[in-house]
Scaffold this motif. Structure first.
Motif, PDB file in Angstrom:
ATOM      1  N   GLY A   1       0.811  -1.214   0.000  1.00  0.00           N
ATOM      2  CA  GLY A   1       0.000   0.000   0.000  1.00  0.00           C
ATOM      3  C   GLY A   1       0.841   1.259   0.000  1.00  0.00           C
ATOM      4  O   GLY A   1       0.540   2.226  -0.713  1.00  0.00           O
ATOM      5  N   ALA A   2       1.929   1.245   0.790  1.00  0.00           N
ATOM      6  CA  ALA A   2       2.813   2.415   0.845  1.00  0.00           C
ATOM      7  C   ALA A   2       3.493   2.650  -0.500  1.00  0.00           C
ATOM      8  O   ALA A   2       3.620   3.786  -0.964  1.00  0.00           O
ATOM      9  CB  ALA A   2       3.862   2.226   1.943  1.00  0.00           C
ATOM     10  N   LEU A   3       3.902   1.552  -1.147  1.00  0.00           N
ATOM     11  CA  LEU A   3       4.590   1.673  -2.432  1.00  0.00           C
ATOM     12  C   LEU A   3       3.664   2.208  -3.520  1.00  0.00           C
ATOM     13  O   LEU A   3       3.990   3.165  -4.230  1.00  0.00           O
ATOM     14  CB  LEU A   3       5.149   0.310  -2.843  1.00  0.00           C
ATOM     15  N   ILE A   4       2.480   1.621  -3.641  1.00  0.00           N
ATOM     16  CA  ILE A   4       1.545   2.044  -4.684  1.00  0.00           C
ATOM     17  C   ILE A   4       0.953   3.416  -4.370  1.00  0.00           C
ATOM     18  O   ILE A   4       0.861   4.290  -5.235  1.00  0.00           O
ATOM     19  CB  ILE A   4       0.417   0.999  -4.843  1.00  0.00           C
ATOM     20  N   GLY A   5       0.560   3.613  -3.117  1.00  0.00           N
ATOM     21  CA  GLY A   5      -0.046   4.889  -2.732  1.00  0.00           C
ATOM     22  C   GLY A   5       0.886   6.063  -2.902  1.00  0.00           C
ATOM     23  O   GLY A   5       0.521   7.094  -3.483  1.00  0.00           O
ATOM     24  N   SER A   6       2.123   5.910  -2.441  1.00  0.00           N
ATOM     25  CA  SER A   6       3.077   7.010  -2.565  1.00  0.00           C
ATOM     26  C   SER A   6       3.464   7.249  -4.016  1.00  0.00           C
ATOM     27  O   SER A   6       3.769   8.372  -4.418  1.00  0.00           O
ATOM     28  CB  SER A   6       4.325   6.736  -1.725  1.00  0.00           C
ATOM     29  N   ALA A   7       3.438   6.198  -4.842  1.00  0.00           N
ATOM     30  CA  ALA A   7       3.772   6.353  -6.258  1.00  0.00           C
ATOM     31  C   ALA A   7       2.695   7.158  -6.985  1.00  0.00           C
ATOM     32  O   ALA A   7       2.999   8.040  -7.799  1.00  0.00           O
ATOM     33  CB  ALA A   7       3.934   4.985  -6.915  1.00  0.00           C
ATOM     34  N   ILE A   8       1.431   6.882  -6.687  1.00  0.00           N
ATOM     35  CA  ILE A   8       0.332   7.613  -7.333  1.00  0.00           C
ATOM     36  C   ILE A   8       0.349   9.082  -6.923  1.00  0.00           C
ATOM     37  O   ILE A   8       0.269   9.986  -7.767  1.00  0.00           O
ATOM     38  CB  ILE A   8      -1.028   6.974  -6.970  1.00  0.00           C
TER      39      ILE A   8
END
Length: 281
Positions: free
Chosen positions: A245-252
């Motif tokens: 979640g941290a990886l995808i959320g921060s990327a978006i």
């Protein structure tokens, strides 16, 4: 506050005032001069402006405090800063060729006037509720703690400092335009870097060094899976920073902020050419 502290603050204030007065006195012939600094900014001015605009009291107080309380995983949000290279090497040619001043204007040319209105409204509301509110609140706290003043003229000094910051920033931005933002950023960037480095060194000295910090933080668990404060990647069951979640959320969020947010893109649009804009990123 010691005498040297007041001297440093005074010299900085005078330099800031001098830059603003010099910029305001320069003639601005059209909207390009006002909104984009005449489109003649060099890479150092662009880079400094992006850095100083992104790093503020919400980072030096808010993000640092969140890191101290929750651990290394908070760094996910800032690691996505590499995406500004996508802005420089992919989006700059599109933005430059369109000759727009703002992102809502770009959407209008690409789609329709309705998309421009929607983005303008969303941006204004989000800036006030997230960026401006947090920055002003943290800035007011800094001034109150640094100067050690609780009240002035019967008013909580926090409100005087916070409102004063808003008024001062608004005045030199309104009268000086983008050029005043660029040149004041060139002054602020080395101060931010040097000041942060000094705080880092003094902090490690007070604590006992890097190894002591890692020992203390490594002994503090942050979830039921046994992750510690020193771990950037946590279990996917972590309630606050599951690694996926941290990886995808921060990327978006990072892609939106670094590549499409007016707050960042306007600095790049002020470059004299694509080469300078890309070097700035």
């Amino acid at each position: 506050m010691e005498a040297l502290d007041w001297i440093v603050i005074g010299v900085f204030a005078l330099a800031l005032i001098g830059i603003i007065v010099w910029v305001v006195k320069q003639k601005q012939n059209d909207s390009a001069d006002y909104f984009l600094g005449g489109r003649d900014a060099t890479w150092i001015a662009i880079g400094a402006s992006i850095f100083a605009s992104n790093i503020g009291s919400e980072h030096l107080i808010g993000l640092a405090g969140a890191g101290a309380s929750s651990g290394m995983a908070m760094a996910h949000w800032e690691i996505q800063g590499w995406m500004i290279l996508i802005l420089g090497w992919v989006f700059v040619p599109f933005y430059s060729r369109s000759m727009v001043y703002t992102m809502p204007e770009f959407l209008e040319r690409r789609y329709n006037p309705q998309s421009r209105t929607i983005l303008s409204v969303i941006s204004l509301i989000s800036y006030v509720l997230t960026k401006v509110a947090v920055t002003v609140y943290a800035g007011g706290l800094v001034f109150q703690q640094v100067f050690g003043i609780e009240e002035l003229w019967g008013i909580d000094f926090f409100w005087i400092a916070a409102i004063g910051l808003v008024l001062i920033t608004a005045l030199y931005t309104i009268f000086g335009g983008m050029k005043s933002v660029l040149y004041t950023s060139v002054l602020q960037t080395p101060i931010l870097l040097l000041g942060s480095l000094i705080i880092l060194v003094l902090g490690f000295k007070e604590l006992g060094g890097w190894d002591e910090m890692m020992r203390i933080c490594g002994a503090v668990t942050v979830n039921d899976q046994g992750n510690t404060m020193t771990e950037l990647i946590r279990s996917n069951s972590d309630p606050n920073f599951p690694w996926l979640g941290a990886l995808i959320g921060s990327a978006i969020i990072g892609f939106w902020y670094w590549c499409t947010d007016q707050f960042i893109v306007q600095r790049v649009l002020s470059g004299k050419n694509q080469k300078e804009a890309r070097r700035g990123t």
